[in-house]
Design a protein around this motif. Structure first.
Motif, PDB file in Angstrom:
ATOM      1  N   CYS A 167      45.544 -47.263  10.177  1.00 17.69           N
ATOM      2  CA  CYS A 167      46.232 -46.472   9.151  1.00 17.69           C
ATOM      3  C   CYS A 167      45.338 -45.933   8.046  1.00 17.69           C
ATOM      4  O   CYS A 167      45.783 -45.119   7.236  1.00 17.69           O
ATOM      5  CB  CYS A 167      47.374 -47.276   8.541  1.00 17.69           C
ATOM      6  SG  CYS A 167      46.869 -48.748   7.629  1.00 17.69           S
ATOM      7  N   GLN A 194      48.128 -51.221  10.225  1.00 16.81           N
ATOM      8  CA  GLN A 194      46.990 -52.129  10.288  1.00 16.81           C
ATOM      9  C   GLN A 194      45.732 -51.314  10.095  1.00 16.81           C
ATOM     10  O   GLN A 194      45.614 -50.187  10.585  1.00 16.81           O
ATOM     11  CB  GLN A 194      46.926 -52.883  11.614  1.00 16.81           C
ATOM     12  CG  GLN A 194      45.773 -53.893  11.669  1.00 16.81           C
ATOM     13  CD  GLN A 194      45.919 -54.929  12.756  1.00 16.81           C
ATOM     14  OE1 GLN A 194      46.927 -54.967  13.460  1.00 16.81           O
ATOM     15  NE2 GLN A 194      44.921 -55.793  12.905  1.00 16.81           N
ATOM     16  N   GLU A 195      44.770 -51.892   9.365  1.00 13.25           N
ATOM     17  CA  GLU A 195      43.530 -51.187   9.064  1.00 13.25           C
ATOM     18  C   GLU A 195      42.391 -52.198   8.984  1.00 13.25           C
ATOM     19  O   GLU A 195      42.548 -53.287   8.419  1.00 13.25           O
ATOM     20  CB  GLU A 195      43.655 -50.421   7.747  1.00 13.25           C
ATOM     21  CG  GLU A 195      42.373 -49.856   7.184  1.00 13.25           C
ATOM     22  CD  GLU A 195      41.632 -48.940   8.143  1.00 13.25           C
ATOM     23  OE1 GLU A 195      40.386 -48.964   8.129  1.00 13.25           O
ATOM     24  OE2 GLU A 195      42.292 -48.209   8.916  1.00 13.25           O
ATOM     25  N   GLU A 198      39.854 -54.032   4.458  1.00 12.69           N
ATOM     26  CA  GLU A 198      40.806 -54.685   3.553  1.00 12.69           C
ATOM     27  C   GLU A 198      41.130 -53.781   2.370  1.00 12.69           C
ATOM     28  O   GLU A 198      42.265 -53.725   1.903  1.00 12.69           O
ATOM     29  CB  GLU A 198      40.236 -56.011   3.068  1.00 12.69           C
ATOM     30  CG  GLU A 198      40.144 -57.085   4.140  1.00 12.69           C
ATOM     31  CD  GLU A 198      39.744 -58.426   3.566  1.00 12.69           C
ATOM     32  OE1 GLU A 198      39.738 -58.568   2.325  1.00 12.69           O
ATOM     33  OE2 GLU A 198      39.441 -59.340   4.350  1.00 12.69           O
ATOM     34  N   ALA A 201      43.496 -50.993   3.531  1.00 13.47           N
ATOM     35  CA  ALA A 201      44.809 -51.571   3.809  1.00 13.47           C
ATOM     36  C   ALA A 201      45.564 -51.840   2.506  1.00 13.47           C
ATOM     37  O   ALA A 201      46.771 -51.578   2.407  1.00 13.47           O
ATOM     38  CB  ALA A 201      44.664 -52.861   4.609  1.00 13.47           C
ATOM     39  N   THR A 204      46.806 -48.517   1.092  1.00 16.99           N
ATOM     40  CA  THR A 204      47.969 -48.051   1.851  1.00 16.99           C
ATOM     41  C   THR A 204      49.221 -48.807   1.428  1.00 16.99           C
ATOM     42  O   THR A 204      50.280 -48.204   1.188  1.00 16.99           O
ATOM     43  CB  THR A 204      47.738 -48.250   3.357  1.00 16.99           C
ATOM     44  OG1 THR A 204      46.649 -47.442   3.769  1.00 16.99           O
ATOM     45  CG2 THR A 204      48.968 -47.860   4.162  1.00 16.99           C
ATOM     46  N   VAL A 217      51.729 -54.035   5.803  1.00 13.84           N
ATOM     47  CA  VAL A 217      50.386 -53.532   6.084  1.00 13.84           C
ATOM     48  C   VAL A 217      49.438 -54.723   6.122  1.00 13.84           C
ATOM     49  O   VAL A 217      49.415 -55.527   5.187  1.00 13.84           O
ATOM     50  CB  VAL A 217      49.920 -52.522   5.020  1.00 13.84           C
ATOM     51  CG1 VAL A 217      48.532 -51.989   5.359  1.00 13.84           C
ATOM     52  CG2 VAL A 217      50.913 -51.373   4.901  1.00 13.84           C
ATOM     53  N   ALA A 219      45.380 -56.240   7.163  1.00 13.28           N
ATOM     54  CA  ALA A 219      43.973 -55.902   7.371  1.00 13.28           C
ATOM     55  C   ALA A 219      43.463 -56.643   8.595  1.00 13.28           C
ATOM     56  O   ALA A 219      43.814 -57.810   8.823  1.00 13.28           O
ATOM     57  CB  ALA A 219      43.148 -56.272   6.144  1.00 13.28           C
TER      58      ALA A 219
END
Length: 601
Positions: A167, A194-195, A198, A201, A204, A217, A219
């Motif tokens: 994301c 999910q990213e 950190e 994320a 977001t 959301v 990480a």
């Protein structure tokens, strides 16, 4: 925060309500205009306090808004911590009653809360995010807003769950709130993201919460550590990292997600496709951006064929810079379609939605029979399958893009005898303090983490930083104007925001006495000559002429033009292949004709 907030020439122009040219004139005409305290000769940074004092002294009308003041305070911490501080500001605004442990220092936190009271928490935070994305535009991959809106509209079921497993800073998950076409639709009940980073994320999550959107959301690495294992959304949207070789091939060989085949090591995007399909409900849709080569690469042929046979892959659409794949998770017992939509929409994004709607209603004239694709190379490149009456137009457009990408070499004067100029060496310049050198920490890894890393491949190809690492001691932050060299290439950095990767050397010049492009050009020239010999090349023995800064800049301009020419040649090579393919197809099928010898079409 003890750092003195800094501003560049554009910031000063904005504060004073003038153009950048006016700021340049002030610097030239007024000896007491503040000297730069950082940056480079081309992009100097000034003390905000000194600039304010100078503007007041000369009666210049200016206004430092609270928003600008907050941004400059955040930016003063340096490039490496900027994302972290923006994330902390988001956490503060979403939970002002319970400040985050280890968050913003009190004075800055008060300024952020004051800005939120003045503008509203959402507007205040979007201002900070927008400035952050501008400052790190080369390090942060952000999906184009029009493409993001298109992707969500194509797959979005009203009032449901949408997942983005890569994301970033939330561009795709936020698309429904930005897109004017989607405003009338009911909002999604839940957003999942999910990213790997950190920091991203956290940004977001804050952006979604400040809009009142129910969201989760997390990480982490979606491939190796799926944050939503077992969960199926109504729709999945994804703009995954392209050409990421370290995606987990060895660890994930037997992963149950590979329903359509084990993705080859060099086809990470096909791993993302199957990951997305795993997370969508039966008959749910997936919109994922893919590199154009993924539609035709030999290594991915078997998986593409399996996706087509199962009825999972429904459309491949060429967009500017990438392809959009639309997929639908087959339901048990469902009969797969016999055709797939293949569309070239590079020149007209507006054509995509009508074409997709026509395909879903079984009235499209831009489809290709799946059986024909399976009998061939399973090559779904849109340019290859576009309607034959469009070949001439496509060829003309490709030719124009090819010509626009072309560049010319610098106009250099040819001398009968080489100049005899006093010379020095890089080693001497280092001793004199004109150049300092740095290297990355020993055994540093660049295959995962929250800090952006410039790699050797990035230097060679002139691309933005593609590596990442964890925060650790000894990292070397790159600044605009730094000269970075690998064994085979040299690059002058236009932006900061990343750290130096393994096997690279950073040269930082005293911009008051040495031009970085001048140094980079002679390093490249010396490195090129060194590769023709057999002995080890000592870079410190690189010879440079001793010249005044003005003459250095003339050399630097010529070296920079050669670097631009090199990038242009690389780009025209790619465009040229597409142009040749269209020309061959058009001549072969009669849609193009040579204007020769009185022949008439």
């Amino acid at each position: 925060m003890s750092h003195d907030p800094t501003v560049n020439a554009g910031d000063i122009a904005r504060l004073a309500g003038v153009g950048r040219a006016a700021v340049s004139n002030w610097r030239r005409r007024h000896d007491d205009f503040p000297d730069p305290i950082g940056g480079t000769a081309n992009q100097p940074l000034f003390s905000l306090r000194q600039v304010e004092s100078w503007l007041r002294r000369y009666g210049k009308s200016y206004q430092v808004s609270l928003a600008d003041r907050v941004w400059q305070r955040l930016k003063a911490a340096g490039d490496l911590r900027l994302g972290e501080l923006v994330a902390q500001a988001g956490a503060l605004l979403t939970r002002p009653e319970s400040p985050v442990e280890g968050g913003l220092e009190p004075e800055l936190a008060e300024l952020v809360l004051e800005l939120a009271e003045q503008l509203g928490a959402l507007t205040a935070y979007e201002f900070l995010c927008e400035r952050y994305l501008e400052a790190h535009s080369r390090q942060l991959s952000v999906t184009r807003e029009d493409v993001a809106g298109l992707m969500v509209r194509l797959v979005r079921p009203g009032g449901s769950t949408i997942l983005d497993p890569a994301c970033g800073v939330g561009t795709l998950l936020l698309a429904p709130t930005h897109d004017q076409h989607a405003q009338a639709e009911p909002g999604a009940a839940r957003m999942l993201g999910q990213e790997l980073s950190e920091t991203s994320a956290a940004i977001t999550a804050a952006r979604l919460r400040l809009r009142g959107i129910e969201a989760a959301v997390v990480a982490g690495d979606s491939m190796r550590d799926d944050g939503f294992a077992g969960e199926r959304a109504d729709a999945v949207v994804c703009d995954p990292p392209f050409n990421e070789r370290a995606w987990g091939y060895e660890e994930l060989t037997g992963d149950p997600r590979w329903e359509y085949g084990l993705p080859p090591r060099g086809e990470p995007e096909l791993a993302w496709v199957q990951h997305c399909l795993t997370h969508v409900k039966p008959r749910g849709l997936v919109a994922i951006l893919m590199p154009p080569a993924a539609a035709s690469r030999k290594a991915g042929r078997r998986i593409r064929a399996n996706l087509l046979r199962a009825g999972a892959l429904r459309a491949v659409i060429a967009l500017p810079g990438s392809d959009l794949w639309l997929l639908r998770r087959p339901a048990a017992g469902e009969r797969p379609p016999s055709e797939v939509l293949i569309l070239d929409a590079v020149a007209d994004l507006a054509s995509v939605e009508p074409a997709w709607e026509a395909y879903l209603e079984d009235r499209s004239d831009q489809t290709v029979r799946i059986i024909d694709l399976l009998a061939d190379e399973v090559d779904m490149t849109p340019a290859r399958h576009q309607r034959r009456d469009d070949v001439g137009k496509a060829y003309a457009e490709a030719r124009d893009r090819f010509m626009a990408a072309a560049s010319v070499p610098p106009d250099l004067k040819v001398l009968e005898q080489p100049l005899d100029q006093p010379a020095t060496t890089l080693g001497d310049l280092i001793k004199e303090g004109l150049v300092t050198t740095s290297q990355a920490p020993p055994k540093m890894a660049a295959d995962g983490g929250e800090v952006s890393v410039l790699t050797s491949d990035d230097v060679l190809n002139g691309t933005p930083p593609s590596g990442s690492t964890t925060m650790q001691q000894g990292l070397i932050a790159i600044r605009p104007g730094d000269v970075v060299a690998s064994y085979s290439s040299v690059r002058v950095m236009a932006d900061g925001g990343a750290v130096l990767g393994p096997h690279l050397t950073l040269y930082r010049v005293d911009a008051r006495r040495l031009d970085p492009d001048f140094l980079a050009g002679f390093l490249r020239a010396a490195g090129g000559r060194a590769t023709t010999g057999s002995s080890r090349f000592d870079v410190r023995r690189t010879r440079l002429p001793r010249l005044p800064l003005k003459e250095q800049k003339a050399y630097g301009d010529a070296f920079r033009q050669l670097a631009v020419l090199e990038d242009a040649i690389r780009e025209t090579s790619t465009l040229g292949q597409a142009l040749i393919r269209l020309g061959l197809d058009g001549l072969a099928d009669g849609h193009l004709h040579p204007p020769a010898h009185g022949l008439t079409p």
